[in-house]
Design a protein around this motif. Structure first.
Motif, PDB file in Angstrom:
ATOM      1  N   MET A 163      -2.425 -34.012 -35.856  1.00 18.24           N
ATOM      2  CA  MET A 163      -1.614 -34.772 -36.972  1.00 18.24           C
ATOM      3  C   MET A 163      -1.476 -34.002 -37.810  1.00 18.24           C
ATOM      4  SD  MET A 163      -3.414 -37.320 -39.817  1.00 18.24           S
ATOM      5  CE  MET A 163      -3.616 -38.150 -38.579  1.00 18.24           C
ATOM      6  N   PRO A 164       0.152 -33.793 -38.174  1.00 18.24           N
ATOM      7  CA  PRO A 164       1.064 -33.221 -38.551  1.00 18.24           C
ATOM      8  C   PRO A 164      -0.030 -32.195 -40.282  1.00 18.24           C
ATOM      9  CG  PRO A 164       2.180 -34.750 -38.563  1.00 18.24           C
ATOM     10  CD  PRO A 164       1.266 -34.643 -37.491  1.00 18.24           C
ATOM     11  N   HIS A 165       0.561 -31.199 -40.262  1.00 16.27           N
ATOM     12  CA  HIS A 165       0.266 -30.854 -42.195  1.00 16.27           C
ATOM     13  C   HIS A 165       1.179 -31.208 -43.039  1.00 16.27           C
ATOM     14  CE1 HIS A 165      -1.701 -29.700 -45.443  1.00 16.27           C
ATOM     15  NE2 HIS A 165      -1.018 -28.609 -45.625  1.00 16.27           N
ATOM     16  N   HIS A 166       1.195 -31.768 -43.630  1.00 14.59           N
ATOM     17  CA  HIS A 166       2.533 -31.702 -45.187  1.00 14.59           C
ATOM     18  C   HIS A 166       2.376 -31.436 -46.063  1.00 14.59           C
ATOM     19  CE1 HIS A 166       3.600 -35.631 -42.859  1.00 14.59           C
ATOM     20  NE2 HIS A 166       2.819 -36.195 -43.222  1.00 14.59           N
ATOM     21  N   PRO A 167       2.578 -30.435 -45.985  1.00 11.75           N
ATOM     22  CA  PRO A 167       2.753 -29.313 -47.309  1.00 11.75           C
ATOM     23  C   PRO A 167       2.485 -29.778 -49.002  1.00 11.75           C
ATOM     24  CG  PRO A 167       4.101 -28.376 -45.882  1.00 11.75           C
ATOM     25  CD  PRO A 167       3.810 -30.159 -46.011  1.00 11.75           C
ATOM     26  N   VAL A 226       1.827 -29.444 -52.844  1.00 13.89           N
ATOM     27  CA  VAL A 226       2.063 -28.541 -54.359  1.00 13.89           C
ATOM     28  C   VAL A 226       1.315 -28.487 -54.834  1.00 13.89           C
ATOM     29  CG1 VAL A 226       3.990 -27.861 -55.570  1.00 13.89           C
ATOM     30  CG2 VAL A 226       4.490 -28.513 -52.794  1.00 13.89           C
ATOM     31  N   ALA A 227       0.445 -27.580 -55.794  1.00 12.06           N
ATOM     32  CA  ALA A 227      -0.723 -27.623 -56.875  1.00 12.06           C
ATOM     33  C   ALA A 227       0.871 -27.338 -58.628  1.00 12.06           C
ATOM     34  CB  ALA A 227      -1.371 -27.447 -56.389  1.00 12.06           C
ATOM     35  N   ARG A 234      -8.810 -23.262 -51.463  1.00  9.34           N
ATOM     36  CA  ARG A 234      -8.921 -24.663 -50.234  1.00  9.34           C
ATOM     37  C   ARG A 234      -8.155 -25.545 -50.045  1.00  9.34           C
ATOM     38  NH1 ARG A 234     -13.622 -27.150 -54.618  1.00  9.34           N
ATOM     39  NH2 ARG A 234     -13.796 -28.675 -53.297  1.00  9.34           N
ATOM     40  N   LEU A 235      -6.871 -24.544 -50.789  1.00  5.10           N
ATOM     41  CA  LEU A 235      -5.461 -25.635 -49.432  1.00  5.10           C
ATOM     42  C   LEU A 235      -5.760 -24.852 -48.393  1.00  5.10           C
ATOM     43  CD1 LEU A 235      -3.600 -26.118 -52.503  1.00  5.10           C
ATOM     44  CD2 LEU A 235      -4.795 -28.001 -51.576  1.00  5.10           C
ATOM     45  N   GLN A 236      -4.285 -25.926 -47.810  1.00  4.21           N
ATOM     46  CA  GLN A 236      -4.249 -24.687 -46.735  1.00  4.21           C
ATOM     47  C   GLN A 236      -2.692 -23.421 -46.636  1.00  4.21           C
ATOM     48  OE1 GLN A 236      -4.160 -27.928 -43.011  1.00  4.21           O
ATOM     49  NE2 GLN A 236      -5.113 -28.633 -44.464  1.00  4.21           N
ATOM     50  N   PRO A 237      -2.457 -23.179 -45.126  1.00  2.56           N
ATOM     51  CA  PRO A 237      -1.666 -22.638 -45.279  1.00  2.56           C
ATOM     52  C   PRO A 237      -0.643 -23.653 -45.359  1.00  2.56           C
ATOM     53  CG  PRO A 237      -2.739 -21.846 -43.697  1.00  2.56           C
ATOM     54  CD  PRO A 237      -4.006 -22.747 -44.230  1.00  2.56           C
ATOM     55  N   GLY A 238       0.569 -23.313 -45.640  1.00  4.80           N
ATOM     56  CA  GLY A 238       2.126 -23.335 -45.508  1.00  4.80           C
ATOM     57  C   GLY A 238       1.589 -24.281 -47.220  1.00  4.80           C
ATOM     58  N   ALA A 265      -5.496 -18.565 -48.850  1.00  4.08           N
ATOM     59  CA  ALA A 265      -4.575 -19.613 -47.678  1.00  4.08           C
ATOM     60  C   ALA A 265      -3.243 -20.324 -47.874  1.00  4.08           C
ATOM     61  CB  ALA A 265      -5.422 -20.548 -47.025  1.00  4.08           C
ATOM     62  N   ALA A 266      -3.532 -21.018 -49.468  1.00  4.57           N
ATOM     63  CA  ALA A 266      -2.056 -21.423 -49.340  1.00  4.57           C
ATOM     64  C   ALA A 266      -1.077 -19.968 -49.837  1.00  4.57           C
ATOM     65  CB  ALA A 266      -2.196 -22.617 -51.118  1.00  4.57           C
ATOM     66  N   GLU A 267      -0.386 -20.387 -50.599  1.00  2.84           N
ATOM     67  CA  GLU A 267       1.072 -19.376 -51.263  1.00  2.84           C
ATOM     68  C   GLU A 267       0.846 -19.531 -52.645  1.00  2.84           C
ATOM     69  OE1 GLU A 267       4.761 -19.236 -49.956  1.00  2.84           O
ATOM     70  OE2 GLU A 267       4.336 -19.330 -47.881  1.00  2.84           O
TER      71      GLU A 267
END
Length: 283
Positions: A1-5, A7-8, A28-32, A56-58
């Protein structure tokens, strides 16, 4: 299943709990995914980002002064343009007060950040929240009617709109400034009415949004992170054995990443437990 980026956004994030929340989200979030670390000072933002390890996240820095009447709305418009929405908002911006501060001298700036800043963020960012989103307002266990004299309860209980919340906070501010609060029923510690106002804002918006947010699996809640070992807290209490901000961030992040518990919606939560709004409530 594709990951939908995802935003926090974290306000007041250049130090202490805010910085720990950014770090925890970014781990804890994902790349992208993207986490916005916001604060009032560009240099502080830059230093905070440099203090983080690999994530992991930017993490992106953004100047945001929630005390400015239009800053939150402007940033929300930018986020809508960049991402079309947001998934996580943690409202942490706060002005600290010390034992030697004169309430009448600091109450304007204090509430512009802590209270009116909170309602500005609720108005600006909540409409951008996507299904499954989280909007958490960092508050305190002092933010319940239990800490106000009963004669004051009606000022904050069951208010219809965020404007009503702002009006009640503004009336209290004027009472502090003209000295009438000192001789009345208001507590001398300005943190108490301020935190009550923050929780009242969450409760007020939640009453309007409950059904729609339940269908969308959205959580709106106030959160008490508990006593922390910080320089500000140490000015008031012995916090040598209290958790660090990084440790305290854990329970807040659980509310972000765990499934929504309906009993948390619109309430003040500490370590996963609901704190009663007033003595007659059942948590």
């Amino acid at each position: 299943m594709p990951h939908h980026p995802r935003v926090a956004v974290v306000t007041g994030a250049t130090q202490g709990l805010g910085l720990a929340l950014v770090d925890g989200l970014a781990q804890r979030l994902q790349p992208g995914d993207t986490v916005y670390l916001t604060g009032r000072n560009y240099d502080h933002i830059t230093n905070a980002i440099e203090s983080l390890g690999s994530t992991a996240a930017e993490v992106h820095g953004e100047v945001l002064d929630v005390s400015h009447p239009h800053a939150a709305a402007r940033f929300a418009a930018e986020l809508a343009h960049r991402h079309s929405g947001v998934d996580i908002v943690i409202n942490n911006a706060v002005m600290r007060v010390g034992p030697d501060d004169d309430p009448a001298a600091i109450v304007d700036e204090y509430t512009q950040i802590n209270n009116f800043g909170t309602t500005r963020c609720l108005r600006s960012f909540f409409p951008l929240l996507r299904p499954g989103g989280r909007f958490l307002v960092i508050a305190s266990s002092l933010g319940t009617l239990n800490y106000l004299a009963p004669v004051l309860w009606d000022r904050f209980d069951d208010l219809a709109t965020l404007d009503d919340v702002d009006d009640q906070v503004a009336a209290w501010v004027e009472a502090v400034k003209d000295g009438s609060a000192r001789g009345g029923a208001w507590p001398g510690f300005v943190n108490i009415p301020s935190k009550v106002g923050q929780v009242a804002a969450v409760r007020t918006l939640a009453a309007q949004r409950r059904d729609a947010d339940a269908d969308a699996e959205v959580l709106l809640a106030a959160v008490c992170p508990g006593m922390m070992n910080t320089p500000t807290s140490s000015a008031w209490w012995d916090v040598s054995d209290a958790p660090t901000p990084a440790q305290a961030a854990g329970a807040v992040l659980d509310l972000v990443f765990d499934p929504v518990k309906p009993e948390h919606y619109g309430r003040l939560v500490r370590s996963g437990e609901v704190l009663p709004w007033k003595p007659t409530d059942v948590a």
